[in-house]
Design an enzyme around this catalytic site. Structure first.
Site, PDB file in Angstrom:
ATOM      1  N   ASP A 156       0.829  -1.216   0.000  1.00 61.85           N
ATOM      2  CA  ASP A 156       0.000   0.000   0.000  1.00 61.85           C
ATOM      3  C   ASP A 156       0.861   1.263   0.000  1.00 61.85           C
ATOM      4  O   ASP A 156       2.099   1.190  -0.025  1.00 61.85           O
ATOM      5  CB  ASP A 156      -0.939  -0.058   1.220  1.00 61.85           C
ATOM      6  CG  ASP A 156      -2.261   0.633   0.979  1.00 61.85           C
ATOM      7  OD1 ASP A 156      -2.342   1.466   0.057  1.00 61.85           O
ATOM      8  OD2 ASP A 156      -3.213   0.362   1.728  1.00 61.85           O
ATOM      9  N   ASP A 226     -10.067   3.829  -3.344  1.00 62.00           N
ATOM     10  CA  ASP A 226     -10.806   2.599  -3.005  1.00 62.00           C
ATOM     11  C   ASP A 226     -12.219   2.583  -3.592  1.00 62.00           C
ATOM     12  O   ASP A 226     -12.908   3.601  -3.609  1.00 62.00           O
ATOM     13  CB  ASP A 226     -10.925   2.448  -1.486  1.00 62.00           C
ATOM     14  CG  ASP A 226      -9.574   2.226  -0.828  1.00 62.00           C
ATOM     15  OD1 ASP A 226      -8.547   2.276  -1.526  1.00 62.00           O
ATOM     16  OD2 ASP A 226      -9.550   2.012   0.396  1.00 62.00           O
TER      17      ASP A 226
END
Ligand code: GLA
Length: 425
Positions: A156, A226
């Site tokens: 990430d 997201d």
């Protein structure tokens, strides 16, 4: 329209399998988009536990999803010991309360069941959930993961020292992890996630288009922030739609994980939107990571994720990502060419109120490889039969309309050439 003379066979068999890699990464994995389960949309940070992950794995087996190809069980954020690394070795360690048997043992549990083990880290000093990140420890962490039997790493983008959009740092730091994984000698799928710390509708297409990105960097790369509600999933698919050139054998655009529609799920779409998500993700040759609660998956969601005809589109061996063929207002037609010359199409209605006819017209046909006038047989991939909401045959070049309900519903069809038959349009 008039019936016309027979066409040569070549019109129906127009392509060959792609055997070259898209980019420079050559770790032997990611030959097709990965299918599996990821804990994030289901358990989040607070709900993550060894018992929960084992139960999710058991459900993949019991529901038959494993045997349909859903093999990865990926731990997302918050598996780490919040107190930090092992002082003596500097290695990452699992949270002993959440994972009392240890992650190596969890890996064994998954492997014994024919599943694969995925894990999560971050290129910054901390993960998005505040656990230790890999900055400065890339090679060591890759080695720790390989020792635990990990098969998939998601890295990430939170808490980087120079911010989420410093592209030089993005490619250097993710690149160090890629090199660390290569050094382990273990074939490990590498997924980079630029989503963390971005604005809700961020466009991260530079991951795909930069020469240091795409298949040279990873097996898949997030292209957006997201996908958590329908509008952010639409942002993700719109961005991925234009990035097909970056995808191919060994490397895929990643519009984020699947949400499902199971009641009680932490995050979910409407039932129709969840089917559209799987259908469009298949057109986009995307990774398919389920985020719905597997132990309490609704019958509807199980049927969705078990649709082999749609999974076959995602896993098609031509490995050519599809795109948006036409968009008229809120009426979208998606298409992907398949091995052997068929095309998969998704007719989507994103209007709010009314059922509409969504039409593949001249713009749409112009992007497909069927010569004008080719007769095509049409199959509905959700009804597993000839369509009831449209004609069961089509003629390349002539308008083909499908009646589609509103609010992100869709119809997915497969167009196959009827060998030798053409008509004059
Ligand atoms: C970011 C990622 C998500 C998830 C969380 C975990 O938001 O984009 O997919 O991994 O972090 O904290």
């Amino acid at each position: 329209m008039h019936a016309a003379a027979a066409a040569p066979f070549a019109m129906c068999i127009g392509n060959a399998f792609l055997t070259q890699r898209a980019g420079g990464l050559d770790n032997g994995v990611g030959l097709l988009p990965p299918l599996g389960y990821n804990t994030w949309n289901d358990m989040g940070c607070a709900g993550l536990s060894e018992a929960g992950v084992r139960a999710a794995a058991d459900s993949l087996v019991a529901t038959g999803l494993r045997d349909l190809g859903y093999r990865y069980v990926n731990l997302d954020d918050c598996w780490h010991d919040p107190s930090g690394r092992v002082p003596a070795t500097g290695r990452l360690q699992e949270d002993p309360f959440r994972f009392p048997s240890g992650l190596a043992e969890l890996g064994n549990y998954l492997h014994e069941r024919g599943l694969k083990f995925g894990i999560y880290t971050d290129r910054g000093s901390l993960t998005c959930g505040g656990r230790p990140g890999s900055l400065g420890n890339e090679e060591l962490d890759a080695d720790t993961f390989a020792r635990w039997g990990v098969d998939y790493v998601k890295e990430d983008n939170c808490f980087s020292s120079t911010g989420p959009n410093d592209q030089d740092a993005v490619f250097q730091q993710f690149g160090r992890f890629r090199d660390g994984l290569n050094k382990t000698g273990r074939p490990i799928y590498f997924s980079v996630c630029g989503g963390g710390g971005q604005l809700p509708l961020a466009n991260l297409s530079y991951y795909a288009t930069d020469p240091r990105g795409g298949g040279a960097l990873a097996n898949s790369w997030r292209v957006s922030s997201d996908c958590t509600v329908w509008v952010t999933c639409q942002n993700a698919y719109r961005i991925a739609a234009d990035l097909g050139n970056a995808a191919g054998l060994g490397g895929f655009n990643d519009p984020d994980m699947l949400l499902g529609s199971s009641p009680g799920a932490a995050r979910r779409l409407s039932p129709a939107q969840s089917r559209t998500q799987l259908s469009v993700w298949a057109i986009l040759m995307a990774p398919l990571l389920i985020g719905a609660p597997l132990q309490s998956l609704s019958g509807y969601d199980l049927e969705t994720y078990s649709n082999k005809e749609v999974l076959d589109v995602d896993q098609d061996l031509l490995r050519r990502q599809g795109s948006l063929l036409s968009k008229v207002g809120s009426r979208l037609v998606w298409g992907r060419e398949l091995a052997g010359g068929d095309w998969a199409l998704v007719f989507e209605n994103d209007g709010w109120f009314r059922t509409h006819n969504v039409t593949c017209g001249s713009t749409c046909w112009g992007k497909m490889s069927f010569p004008t006038g080719t007769m095509l047989r049409v199959r509905d991939l959700w009804a597993h039969a000839a369509p009831t909401v449209a004609r069961h045959w089509a003629v390349a070049g002539a308008d083909y309309s499908v009646s589609v309900a509103p609010q992100g519903a869709s119809v997915m069809l497969r167009f196959s050439c009827v060998v030798g038959a053409t008509v004059v349009v």
